[in-house]
Design a protein around this motif. Sequence first.
Motif, PDB file in Angstrom:
ATOM      1  N   LEU A 116      -1.792  -2.545  15.878  1.00  0.00           N
ATOM      2  CA  LEU A 116      -2.356  -1.795  14.751  1.00  0.00           C
ATOM      3  C   LEU A 116      -2.047  -2.469  13.418  1.00  0.00           C
ATOM      4  O   LEU A 116      -2.922  -2.566  12.556  1.00  0.00           O
ATOM      5  N   ILE A 117      -0.832  -2.940  13.263  1.00  0.00           N
ATOM      6  CA  ILE A 117      -0.462  -3.622  12.016  1.00  0.00           C
ATOM      7  C   ILE A 117      -1.256  -4.919  11.874  1.00  0.00           C
ATOM      8  O   ILE A 117      -1.778  -5.224  10.798  1.00  0.00           O
TER       9      ILE A 117
ATOM     10  N   TRP B 231      -8.132   0.220   1.951  1.00  0.00           N
ATOM     11  CA  TRP B 231      -7.301   1.349   2.349  1.00  0.00           C
ATOM     12  C   TRP B 231      -5.842   0.981   2.198  1.00  0.00           C
ATOM     13  O   TRP B 231      -5.435  -0.125   2.528  1.00  0.00           O
ATOM     14  N   GLN B 232      -5.054   1.895   1.722  1.00  0.00           N
ATOM     15  CA  GLN B 232      -3.618   1.713   1.619  1.00  0.00           C
ATOM     16  C   GLN B 232      -2.970   2.101   2.950  1.00  0.00           C
ATOM     17  O   GLN B 232      -3.436   3.026   3.614  1.00  0.00           O
ATOM     18  N   PRO B 233      -1.899   1.437   3.334  1.00  0.00           N
ATOM     19  CA  PRO B 233      -1.237   1.784   4.599  1.00  0.00           C
ATOM     20  C   PRO B 233      -0.835   3.255   4.684  1.00  0.00           C
ATOM     21  O   PRO B 233      -0.872   3.856   5.753  1.00  0.00           O
ATOM     22  N   ARG B 234      -0.502   3.864   3.561  1.00  0.00           N
ATOM     23  CA  ARG B 234      -0.047   5.261   3.591  1.00  0.00           C
ATOM     24  C   ARG B 234      -1.126   6.236   4.049  1.00  0.00           C
ATOM     25  O   ARG B 234      -0.841   7.385   4.351  1.00  0.00           O
ATOM     26  N   LEU B 235      -2.367   5.787   4.108  1.00  0.00           N
ATOM     27  CA  LEU B 235      -3.428   6.621   4.665  1.00  0.00           C
ATOM     28  C   LEU B 235      -3.206   6.835   6.160  1.00  0.00           C
ATOM     29  O   LEU B 235      -3.540   7.898   6.697  1.00  0.00           O
ATOM     30  N   PHE B 236      -2.613   5.857   6.835  1.00  0.00           N
ATOM     31  CA  PHE B 236      -2.431   5.909   8.281  1.00  0.00           C
ATOM     32  C   PHE B 236      -0.967   5.951   8.721  1.00  0.00           C
ATOM     33  O   PHE B 236      -0.676   6.393   9.826  1.00  0.00           O
ATOM     34  N   TRP B 237      -0.049   5.453   7.880  1.00  0.00           N
ATOM     35  CA  TRP B 237       1.381   5.392   8.207  1.00  0.00           C
ATOM     36  C   TRP B 237       2.192   6.118   7.141  1.00  0.00           C
ATOM     37  O   TRP B 237       1.843   6.104   5.960  1.00  0.00           O
TER      38      TRP B 237
ATOM     39  N   GLU C   3      -6.701   2.394  16.728  1.00  0.00           N
ATOM     40  CA  GLU C   3      -6.984   1.100  17.338  1.00  0.00           C
ATOM     41  C   GLU C   3      -8.479   0.953  17.615  1.00  0.00           C
ATOM     42  O   GLU C   3      -9.077  -0.085  17.343  1.00  0.00           O
ATOM     43  N   VAL C   4      -9.104   1.985  18.144  1.00  0.00           N
ATOM     44  CA  VAL C   4     -10.552   1.951  18.405  1.00  0.00           C
ATOM     45  C   VAL C   4     -11.306   1.729  17.094  1.00  0.00           C
ATOM     46  O   VAL C   4     -12.214   0.897  17.018  1.00  0.00           O
ATOM     47  N   PHE C   5     -10.923   2.444  16.072  1.00  0.00           N
ATOM     48  CA  PHE C   5     -11.581   2.353  14.767  1.00  0.00           C
ATOM     49  C   PHE C   5     -11.470   0.945  14.183  1.00  0.00           C
ATOM     50  O   PHE C   5     -12.482   0.327  13.823  1.00  0.00           O
ATOM     51  N   PHE C   6     -10.247   0.429  14.095  1.00  0.00           N
ATOM     52  CA  PHE C   6     -10.046  -0.907  13.530  1.00  0.00           C
ATOM     53  C   PHE C   6     -10.734  -1.981  14.370  1.00  0.00           C
ATOM     54  O   PHE C   6     -11.380  -2.874  13.832  1.00  0.00           O
TER      55      PHE C   6
END
Length: 92
Positions: free
Chosen positions: A9-10, A23-29, A49-52
């Motif tokens: 993911l990263i 997108w900022q990481p804080r949206l997901f983490w 993972e599917v999205f990215f």
Amino acid sequence: MSDLLEQRLIELFQHPQIQGCNWQPRLFWRPTADGSAFGELRVDGRELEVFFATIIGEASTEQAALDQEHDGRGRFIAANARRHELPLFTRR
């Protein structure tokens, strides 16, 4: 969630096509106490993972399992990505 999925993911997030979405990481983490942007995930890692993967045109490692376990959820997330829509991810 496995360490391999977290690492993937990263890596996907750091891909130029994903970075181009701004997108900022804080949206997901959630940030960690020491300031790392990639702490605990806020959303379901398999959905992310599917999205990215769909955005960058790679085969997803998680879509088939999501489709089977959640009645087509992986296909739904992939369709959102192809339409350049940010889906409502399942929260963790």
